[in-house]
Design an enzyme around this catalytic site. Sequence first.
Site, PDB file in Angstrom:
ATOM      1  N   CYS A  95       3.064  11.427   7.030  1.00  0.00           N
ATOM      2  CA  CYS A  95       1.966  10.792   6.310  1.00  0.00           C
ATOM      3  C   CYS A  95       0.669  11.056   7.060  1.00  0.00           C
ATOM      4  O   CYS A  95       0.557  10.737   8.250  1.00  0.00           O
ATOM      5  CB  CYS A  95       2.193   9.288   6.170  1.00  0.00           C
TER       6      CYS A  95
ATOM      7  N   LEU B 143       0.855  -1.181   0.000  1.00  0.00           N
ATOM      8  CA  LEU B 143       0.000   0.000   0.000  1.00  0.00           C
ATOM      9  C   LEU B 143       0.896   1.239   0.000  1.00  0.00           C
ATOM     10  O   LEU B 143       2.097   1.130   0.230  1.00  0.00           O
ATOM     11  CB  LEU B 143      -0.914   0.002   1.227  1.00  0.00           C
ATOM     12  N   SER B 144       0.305   2.402  -0.218  1.00  0.00           N
ATOM     13  CA  SER B 144       1.144   3.595  -0.247  1.00  0.00           C
ATOM     14  C   SER B 144       1.848   3.808   1.083  1.00  0.00           C
ATOM     15  O   SER B 144       2.962   4.320   1.112  1.00  0.00           O
ATOM     16  CB  SER B 144       0.326   4.829  -0.637  1.00  0.00           C
ATOM     17  N   GLU B 145       1.203   3.411   2.184  1.00  0.00           N
ATOM     18  CA  GLU B 145       1.864   3.523   3.493  1.00  0.00           C
ATOM     19  C   GLU B 145       1.487   2.346   4.395  1.00  0.00           C
ATOM     20  O   GLU B 145       0.338   1.894   4.395  1.00  0.00           O
ATOM     21  CB  GLU B 145       1.461   4.810   4.233  1.00  0.00           C
ATOM     22  N   THR B 146       2.470   1.886   5.157  1.00  0.00           N
ATOM     23  CA  THR B 146       2.244   0.988   6.283  1.00  0.00           C
ATOM     24  C   THR B 146       2.777   1.685   7.525  1.00  0.00           C
ATOM     25  O   THR B 146       3.911   2.161   7.534  1.00  0.00           O
ATOM     26  CB  THR B 146       2.940  -0.368   6.080  1.00  0.00           C
TER      27      THR B 146
END
Length: 292
Positions: A79, A44-47
Amino acid sequence: MEIPVYTLDAFTNSPFKGNPAAVCPLIRELSDDLYQKIAVEMNLSETAFITRINQSDDFTKGSRFHLRWFTPATEVNLCGHATLASAAVLFQYKQNINPTLVFETRSGELAVTRKGEGYVMDFPLNPPTQEVQWSDKHIQTIDIIKAAVGNHPVQDVYLSSNTEKLLVRLADSCDRSVLTSLKVDPVTLQSSERSGRVKGLILTIKGSPNCQPGYDFYSRYFAPWYGIPEDPVTGSAHTVLGSYWSKKLGKKKMLAYQCSSRGGELELEVRDDGRINIAGQAVTVLQGSITL
């Protein structure tokens, strides 16, 4: 070892919209290499990884935690959607008893407070600086703009050097359909800028505040330099957008919509202390565990 993991769609109240983030609340720190491998696996774009500051605390009673964010390519400094998702996990699944949680991050302390059905994040404001002579001074800036918007007319170009985000405002003659129909190739975009000045591209246009639901501005965000071709809904980009549009519109409170294919809504309030409140909702789409 079993690591709990949640996937939440942030800045939306509907599954499969907004921006998905994976969140892992951890009993103990892991290695940076393992954080990165998990982020690659989640893809995903961020974890986000939440850890306790004081080992005597737990996720239910503690009010302060460490928070780190990883894309599939690298760790990032800020983020928004994964911070929103992290707070939602602690409030909803760990039944945290505090009205406000504070995360210690690479961008300093970030507070998240419950508000109705959603959450309000206290974030730094990142005012961009106008690229006055962008058309003939910064050749690489010209290349990145052409790669993104082609021949569509551009009204403003601003750079947030602190976040390495370039803001490009399309002319007011362009409506929302122009922004949503742009086909931005991430490979071309990344190859158009290799100086290191820009690590993210914001495209934005003026909104339609007189039409329901009254969005003040629209945007899209691209960060192939971080392994993210297009980010669906980006809190960190709105620390730049909020500053820019607040000055242009003469407003402190704004409603924004990010026009990715998934789409997401953000409520913004630029504060007098040089920070910005970013509010939104989050919905869970997955709960499970990672086995190592």
